[in-house]
Design a protein around this motif. Structure first.
Motif, short mmCIF file in Angstrom:
data_model
loop_
_atom_site.label_atom_id
_atom_site.label_comp_id
_atom_site.label_asym_id
_atom_site.label_seq_id
_atom_site.Cartn_x
_atom_site.Cartn_y
_atom_site.Cartn_z
N ILE A 156 58.30 83.29 37.25
CA ILE A 156 59.08 83.91 36.38
C ILE A 156 59.71 84.36 35.51
CG2 ILE A 156 55.97 83.81 35.43
CD1 ILE A 156 57.17 87.43 35.84
N VAL A 157 60.26 84.85 34.31
CA VAL A 157 62.03 85.82 34.13
C VAL A 157 61.41 86.97 33.47
CG1 VAL A 157 63.96 85.48 33.01
CG2 VAL A 157 63.33 83.51 34.22
N ARG A 159 58.72 92.90 32.02
CA ARG A 159 57.39 92.36 30.32
C ARG A 159 58.25 91.08 31.40
NH1 ARG A 159 58.67 96.32 26.09
NH2 ARG A 159 60.89 94.75 25.76
N LYS A 160 57.49 89.54 31.13
CA LYS A 160 57.46 88.67 31.37
C LYS A 160 57.97 88.00 29.86
CE LYS A 160 55.15 83.91 32.30
NZ LYS A 160 54.19 83.32 32.16
N LEU A 161 59.25 87.17 29.96
CA LEU A 161 59.91 86.66 28.96
C LEU A 161 59.22 85.17 28.83
CD1 LEU A 161 63.51 87.93 29.40
CD2 LEU A 161 62.58 88.21 27.75
N PRO A 162 59.15 85.17 27.04
CA PRO A 162 58.80 84.04 26.80
C PRO A 162 59.51 82.15 27.32
CG PRO A 162 58.44 84.92 24.48
CD PRO A 162 58.57 85.10 25.83
N PRO A 163 59.79 81.43 27.23
CA PRO A 163 60.31 80.17 26.46
C PRO A 163 61.14 80.13 25.54
CG PRO A 163 58.45 79.74 27.81
CD PRO A 163 57.80 80.65 26.94
N GLY A 164 62.37 79.96 25.84
CA GLY A 164 63.13 80.24 24.04
C GLY A 164 64.13 81.14 23.55
N GLY A 170 66.43 82.80 24.15
CA GLY A 170 67.83 83.25 24.60
C GLY A 170 67.93 84.04 25.51
N GLU A 171 66.97 85.62 25.84
CA GLU A 171 67.35 85.92 26.11
C GLU A 171 67.61 86.03 27.85
OE1 GLU A 171 65.15 91.11 26.70
OE2 GLU A 171 64.37 89.52 25.63
N VAL A 172 68.84 87.22 27.96
CA VAL A 172 69.17 86.35 29.57
C VAL A 172 68.27 88.16 30.39
CG1 VAL A 172 70.44 87.33 31.41
CG2 VAL A 172 71.62 86.25 28.95
N GLY A 173 67.54 87.62 31.34
CA GLY A 173 66.57 88.30 32.40
C GLY A 173 66.56 87.44 34.00
N ARG A 174 65.49 87.97 34.45
CA ARG A 174 65.59 88.74 35.73
C ARG A 174 65.15 87.52 36.83
NH1 ARG A 174 65.36 93.62 37.96
NH2 ARG A 174 64.09 94.30 36.35
N ILE A 175 64.88 86.80 37.33
CA ILE A 175 63.47 85.99 37.84
C ILE A 175 63.29 86.50 38.75
CG2 ILE A 175 63.62 84.15 39.47
CD1 ILE A 175 66.29 82.56 38.68
N ALA A 176 62.25 86.95 38.89
CA ALA A 176 61.00 87.15 39.79
C ALA A 176 59.90 85.96 40.35
CB ALA A 176 59.97 88.50 38.91
N ARG A 177 59.59 86.16 41.63
CA ARG A 177 58.35 85.19 42.43
C ARG A 177 57.80 86.01 42.85
NH1 ARG A 177 56.93 82.96 46.76
NH2 ARG A 177 57.29 80.75 46.95
N GLY A 178 55.96 85.34 42.71
CA GLY A 178 54.95 86.11 42.92
C GLY A 178 54.58 85.02 44.40
N GLY A 179 53.57 84.84 44.27
CA GLY A 179 53.46 84.49 45.23
C GLY A 179 52.77 85.00 46.61
N ASN A 180 53.40 84.14 47.55
CA ASN A 180 53.90 84.30 49.19
C ASN A 180 55.65 85.34 48.89
OD1 ASN A 180 52.17 81.45 49.08
ND2 ASN A 180 51.57 82.69 51.33
N GLU A 189 55.60 94.38 39.66
CA GLU A 189 54.23 94.68 38.44
C GLU A 189 54.10 93.81 37.65
OE1 GLU A 189 49.78 96.28 38.51
OE2 GLU A 189 50.41 96.47 40.07
N VAL A 190 53.58 93.32 37.54
CA VAL A 190 53.67 91.88 35.69
C VAL A 190 52.32 91.46 35.54
CG1 VAL A 190 55.21 90.87 34.24
CG2 VAL A 190 56.25 91.35 35.87
N ASP A 191 51.30 92.34 34.70
CA ASP A 191 50.65 91.44 34.15
C ASP A 191 49.37 91.52 35.93
OD1 ASP A 191 51.66 91.22 31.40
OD2 ASP A 191 51.86 88.67 32.31
N GLY A 192 49.78 92.58 36.57
CA GLY A 192 48.28 93.16 37.23
C GLY A 192 49.04 92.18 38.56
N ARG A 193 49.99 91.54 38.86
CA ARG A 193 50.76 90.60 40.07
C ARG A 193 51.74 91.58 40.07
NH1 ARG A 193 50.80 84.64 39.87
NH2 ARG A 193 51.39 84.52 41.95
#
Length: 552
Positions: A359-360, A366-371, A373-383, A401-405
């Motif tokens: 996600i970004v 906070r998770k950015l919704p698509p479109g 135009g705001e620059v954010g940072r990549i975040a990766r969950g899972g393994n 932690e984003v939305d409990g993950r």
């Protein structure tokens, strides 16, 4: 399930023992031969105190011995430590000390540096030297055991204790922005994140530990890895090939013409490169030579940005091959892939379909919704990795932690586009803040390198009394081209906003980059600090710029 590097390679050994596993220079080894030699070295290391969890450093260029050592260490449930073969004495001392290495395998050419640091490393108890043609009489590290003698005395049998998916894998970063940091992973997690344990196209988990070797046994391929194995991108390009019962070709050193000769000779199907630093000399060598690359159907660039102008050259030269950009890092693993086509829109950076757990996020986490135009940072969950070795402070800053993950946030800036794809902009710690505007070096570098007179470029920020920082560039001009800054500035302003155009230039004969091809921004900054700029642009009250002589 047995989900360690050693187990996954052994599955390929069992299904295709007679297939060529590794080609490096004029040497080649079948899976059975690779297995037997790695087993011999593992038994030798075990006799000299290497146990589960022990750290064993590898200080060497790409070679059969490098591959064998990496595999031997994992067979013992020990941890292989990647050491850049270009490290100086001080850099070597730092990494061997920071990693708590108890054993070291190095090439004869590095003996002087090794001997100099050994007195400062009380944990390092065993040293093995690989002959490389250097003069052994000049070797001050007399306590080193010769590699082939170590193997000759041991058993080739696979008789090791069972391994665990939670065994530690440790990958030291390239030190692009400072001292290398050791990223800790469980074997299963790093396999899922980098080694093909997740389908890179669909995001689906691989069904079982035998799927890669089973599929590869039926579909043999030859993969060429152009980067040094001290870099994570190269390690996992190699491991992915070995897990899949493929043949992997390693280059002892990077030479563009040598690579095309090997592609032709070995009928290479897949080639992995690291951004423009490899892609540009490769495509120019291809056009300069007369090479048969008809076997090549997939070219993948990972770990560094791949500029649009260079992508276009590859699409023109290889219209029937697939070209891909992949994003990720030592801390996050694979985060997304984009297949590049001729009709793509000119991006600011690689535009990829994200991994299902990527996600970004915005500055507040906070998770950015698509479109937007705001620059954010990549975040990766899972393994995810466990964190940085012996660095709790940086480890805490790495996760959010984003939305409990739980997510890892390595520091890559990005945009989430309206269609859900991600455009990578570059590392936040290299971003230039000039007069309140953020400029990402990779975007400007791509535009500079698209000028026909520029061979390579690195963009940095330098102090400015008015703006805080101004955009500056080190430029390597092509042979036969005289520096032409007015033309280069016009070229930049056709694509970039004025505040992004470099205002200071240093001309260099050879760009300093890391062995992986990644930008060496600390070295570029040091060069700028130690030398007057060759050209300084003074911004006037209007929109244009004027040249000034920094020596006056």
């Amino acid at each position: 399930m047995a989900l360690t590097v050693a187990d996954l390679v052994e599955h390929s050994v069992d299904v295709v023992p007679d297939r060529i596993a590794v080609i490096c220079g004029d040497r080649r080894a079948t899976y059975a031969e690779l297995e037997a030699r790695a087993n011999r070295l593992a038994h030798h290391l075990a006799k000299h105190g290497v146990r589960a969890g022990s750290h064993v450093a590898v200080f060497a260029t790409n070679s059969m011995e490098t591959v064998e050592t990496m595999l031997a260490v994992t067979k013992l449930r020990a941890v292989s430590i990647n050491v850049n073969h270009r490290f100086t004495e001080n850099e070597l001392r730092y990494l061997l000390s920071n990693s708590d290495s108890v054993a070291l395998v190095h090439q004869r050419a590095a003996s002087a540096n090794v001997a100099a640091v050994l007195p400062d490393l009380p944990l390092l108890r065993h040293v093995i030297v690989v002959e490389d043609g250097s003069d052994p009489s000049a070797d001050p590290a007399s306590q080193a055991v010769e590699y082939e003698a170590a193997l000759a005395a041991e058993s080739p049998e696979r008789d090791f204790e069972p391994r665990d998916p939670s065994d530690l894998y440790l990958l030291y970063t390239g030190g692009t922005t400072g001292h290398p940091k050791g990223v800790m992973w469980r074997h299963e997690d790093v396999w899922r994140a980098l080694g093909g344990g997740v389908d890179f196209y669909t995001g689906e988990l691989v069904a079982d530990e035998f799927q890669q070797s089973r599929n590869g046994a039926q579909m043999p391929m030859v993969r060429l890895c152009s980067a040094p194995l001290a870099h994570g991108q190269a390690q996992w390009a190699m491991y992915g090939a070995l897990f899949s019962a493929n043949t992997v070709v390693l280059m002892p050193h990077f030479d563009a013409h040598d690579i095309w000769r090997v592609v032709e000779q070995e009928k290479v199907n897949v080639m992995t490169i690291v951004g423009d630093a490899m892609a540009r000399p490769l495509i120019e060598a291809y056009h300069a030579g007369s090479y048969d690359a008809s076997s090549l159907f997939f070219i993948s660039s990972t770990a560094a940005l791949f500029s649009t102008s260079v992508k276009q050259q590859y699409l023109d030269a290889f219209p029937d091959a697939m070209l891909s950009d992949s994003i990720g890092s030592s801390e996050s693993g694979f985060s997304g892939m984009g297949i590049i086509t001729k009709d793509e829109v000119e991006p600011r950076g690689p535009r990829v379909t994200p991994h299902r757990d990527a996600i970004v996020i915005d500055a507040a986490g906070r998770k950015l919704p698509p479109g937007t135009g705001e620059v954010g940072r990549i975040a990766r969950g899972g393994n995810l990795p466990l964190g940085y070795y012996k660095d709790e402070e940086r480890t805490k800053a790495l996760f959010i932690e984003v939305d409990g993950r739980r997510y890892v946030v390595p520091g890559d800036n990005a945009l989430i586009e309206a269609d859900g794809t991600i455009t990578l902009l570059g590392r936040g710690n290299t971003c230039v803040n000039t007069g309140g505007e953020k400029v990402f070096p990779e975007e400007v570098e791509g535009v500079l390198k698209s000028h026909p007179g520029v061979f390579d470029a690195l963009v940095i920020g330098v102090p400015d009394e008015l703006l805080g920082s101004r955009v500056a560039a080190l430029v390597q001009w092509r042979d036969g081209h005289e520096p032409d800054i007015p033309a280069l500035e016009r070229h930049c302003r056709e694509v970039l906003a004025g505040y992004k155009v470099p205002r200071s230039y240093w001309f260099v004969d050879q760009m300093t980059r890391l062995p992986t091809g990644k930008a060496d921004y600390p070295s570029a900054k040091r060069y700028a600090e130690e030398h007057q700029p060759d050209v300084q642009l003074t911004v006037t009250a209007g929109r244009g710029s004027q040249l000034s002589d920094p020596g006056k």
